[in-house]
Scaffold this motif. Structure first.
Motif, PDB file in Angstrom:
ATOM      1  N   ASP A   1       0.901  -1.151   0.000  1.00 12.72           N
ATOM      2  CA  ASP A   1       0.000   0.000   0.000  1.00 12.72           C
ATOM      3  C   ASP A   1       0.938   1.200   0.000  1.00 12.72           C
ATOM      4  O   ASP A   1       1.431   1.632   1.049  1.00 12.72           O
ATOM      5  CB  ASP A   1      -0.895  -0.020   1.237  1.00 12.72           C
TER       6      ASP A   1
ATOM      7  N   TYR B   1       1.575  -5.638   3.303  1.00 13.81           N
ATOM      8  CA  TYR B   1       0.876  -6.825   3.792  1.00 13.81           C
ATOM      9  C   TYR B   1       1.658  -8.052   3.328  1.00 13.81           C
ATOM     10  O   TYR B   1       1.979  -8.173   2.138  1.00 13.81           O
ATOM     11  CB  TYR B   1      -0.555  -6.858   3.248  1.00 13.81           C
TER      12      TYR B   1
ATOM     13  N   VAL C   1      -4.475  -5.058  -3.147  1.00 11.35           N
ATOM     14  CA  VAL C   1      -4.813  -3.738  -2.604  1.00 11.35           C
ATOM     15  C   VAL C   1      -4.808  -2.728  -3.748  1.00 11.35           C
ATOM     16  O   VAL C   1      -3.788  -2.535  -4.410  1.00 11.35           O
ATOM     17  CB  VAL C   1      -3.820  -3.315  -1.490  1.00 11.35           C
TER      18      VAL C   1
ATOM     19  N   ALA D   1      -9.892  -3.165  -1.467  1.00 11.53           N
ATOM     20  CA  ALA D   1      -9.002  -4.322  -1.335  1.00 11.53           C
ATOM     21  C   ALA D   1      -9.828  -5.585  -1.519  1.00 11.53           C
ATOM     22  O   ALA D   1     -10.950  -5.682  -1.012  1.00 11.53           O
ATOM     23  CB  ALA D   1      -8.332  -4.323   0.030  1.00 11.53           C
TER      24      ALA D   1
ATOM     25  N   SER E   1      -6.600  -2.871   9.539  1.00  7.06           N
ATOM     26  CA  SER E   1      -5.629  -2.014   8.848  1.00  7.06           C
ATOM     27  C   SER E   1      -6.189  -1.541   7.511  1.00  7.06           C
ATOM     28  O   SER E   1      -6.054  -0.369   7.138  1.00  7.06           O
ATOM     29  CB  SER E   1      -4.330  -2.791   8.635  1.00  7.06           C
ATOM     30  N   LEU E   2      -6.832  -2.432   6.790  1.00  2.76           N
ATOM     31  CA  LEU E   2      -7.425  -2.069   5.490  1.00  2.76           C
ATOM     32  C   LEU E   2      -8.531  -1.026   5.676  1.00  2.76           C
ATOM     33  O   LEU E   2      -8.608  -0.041   4.938  1.00  2.76           O
ATOM     34  CB  LEU E   2      -7.983  -3.307   4.781  1.00  2.76           C
ATOM     35  N   LYS E   3      -9.365  -1.237   6.711  1.00  4.31           N
ATOM     36  CA  LYS E   3     -10.472  -0.296   6.963  1.00  4.31           C
ATOM     37  C   LYS E   3      -9.936   1.071   7.383  1.00  4.31           C
ATOM     38  O   LYS E   3     -10.431   2.109   6.960  1.00  4.31           O
ATOM     39  CB  LYS E   3     -11.404  -0.849   8.054  1.00  4.31           C
TER      40      LYS E   3
ATOM     41  N   LYS F   1     -10.028   1.609   2.790  1.00  5.78           N
ATOM     42  CA  LYS F   1     -10.310   0.691   1.676  1.00  5.78           C
ATOM     43  C   LYS F   1     -11.683   0.037   1.860  1.00  5.78           C
ATOM     44  O   LYS F   1     -12.019  -0.416   2.962  1.00  5.78           O
ATOM     45  CB  LYS F   1      -9.273  -0.439   1.611  1.00  5.78           C
TER      46      LYS F   1
ATOM     47  N   ILE G   1     -13.570  -3.182   1.588  1.00  2.00           N
ATOM     48  CA  ILE G   1     -13.117  -4.583   1.566  1.00  2.00           C
ATOM     49  C   ILE G   1     -14.112  -5.422   0.759  1.00  2.00           C
ATOM     50  O   ILE G   1     -15.309  -5.438   1.055  1.00  2.00           O
ATOM     51  CB  ILE G   1     -12.958  -5.132   2.992  1.00  2.00           C
TER      52      ILE G   1
END
Length: 317
Positions: free
Chosen positions: A148, A155, A203, A208, A227-229, A233, A235
């Motif tokens: 990212d 990741y 990603v 993602a 972490s993505l949220k 991102k 999901i």
């Protein structure tokens, strides 16, 4: 300068001796032999699939640099350059330690010379991690690491091909924070580590795609999703059955006009449900192309075939 997540230039290596690689098959459970397929036919089919994907990308004005592989040394997996090299917007290049001996031969200095001399791209330095091969420690580029870039996060599903120590060195050199976890797939009734992170997640700039069902540890799964949220991102989850058809092996690219696309194989596209396609297409159109031979014999798909080139252009004096 703002760091971009998506490259508008892609490096792809056109194969000359593509075939089933026994050296990688020991822990790449996606590879399978195609019965009664002559090696020459395998190469021919792979080349056709490669050319068709390049054509589709170029038709949509994605800048593709195609470099032909060489007949010697023998590199059956050269079609997957993203494992041995990465290109960064500060002009640096990463070179990576590879698990299979015959894949180490894919690192070719003349490819860097071509990018500089023919394509006028600026290489300011090389971060070479390949010496770790002598210690049997591997980190297979953006197969092992999902970057990212704007958020400086990487990741990584730890495995024989994704070593935590080498990953730490990458993060230190390039200024990333690691988000590590273990990802698994079921092989003959046993949960075995997934060999590359990029088969189970992708990603993009605003979203993602992830097979979170492959992260067995509840705490690790929560950390990855959180972490993505946190980085904004959306999901889009995929199931394990979809992952086996390379539905996690995708890459978002940008055209020279700024239009973004998500690139995947037709096999991956065919297993996505309508609502998953809708969720993706809310962000960008999809490009898909048949890669059946490459996926079966090589155990890799569309994302593995594309090394994103973020290098700056040389300024004329």
């Amino acid at each position: 300068m703002e760091t971009k997540q998506c490259a508008d230039t892609i490096l792809m290596i056109r194969p000359v001796n593509f075939r089933y690689n026994e050296e990688t098959a020991v822990n790449n459970y996606y590879q399978r032999v195609i019965d009664n397929l002559h090696p020459q036919d395998a190469q021919q089919r792979a080349q056709q699939e490669f050319d068709e994907l390049v054509k589709q990308l170029r038709e949509r004005q994605v800048n593709v640099i195609v470099i032909d592989d060489t007949a010697a040394p023998d590199t059956p997996d050269s079609i997957f350059p993203n494992n041995w090299i990465s290109f960064h917007d500060d002009g640096r290049v990463g070179l990576y330690p590879m698990y299979a001996h015959n894949r180490r031969l894919e690192r070719r200095d003349e490819i860097l010379a071509t990018l500089e001399n023919r394509y006028h791209l600026k290489i300011s330095g090389i971060e070479d991690f390949s010496f770790h091969e002598e210690e049997n420690k591997f980190l297979e580029g953006t197969g092992s690491m999902i970057l990212d870039r704007p958020n400086r996060l990487v990741y990584a599903a730890l495995s024989l091909r994704t070593n935590q120590e080498v990953l730490g060195e990458f993060c230190k050199k390039f200024g990333y924070e690691p988000v590590t976890f273990k990802a698994y797939q079921t092989v003959e009734g046993q949960r075995m580590p997934i060999y590359h992170t990029n088969v189970m997640m992708c990603v993009a700039d605003e979203f993602a795609i992830i097979c979170d069902a492959s992260i067995d540890d509840a705490k690790e799964k929560k950390e990855v999703l959180s972490s993505l949220k946190k980085t904004g991102k959306e999901i889009i989850p995929i199931e394990e059955a979809q992952k086996y058809h390379f539905a996690g092996n995708m890459l978002q690219v940008t055209s020279i006009t700024g239009q973004k696309y998500l690139v995947m194989s037709s096999a991956a596209y065919s297993v996505l449900r309508a609502e998953q396609k809708d969720a993706i297409e809310k962000h960008c159109p999809i490009i898909h192309s048949s890669l059946d031979t490459i996926e079966a014999l090589g155990g890799g798909s569309a994302r593995c075939m594309m090394a994103e080139v973020f290098l700056p252009v040389q300024h004329k004096n």
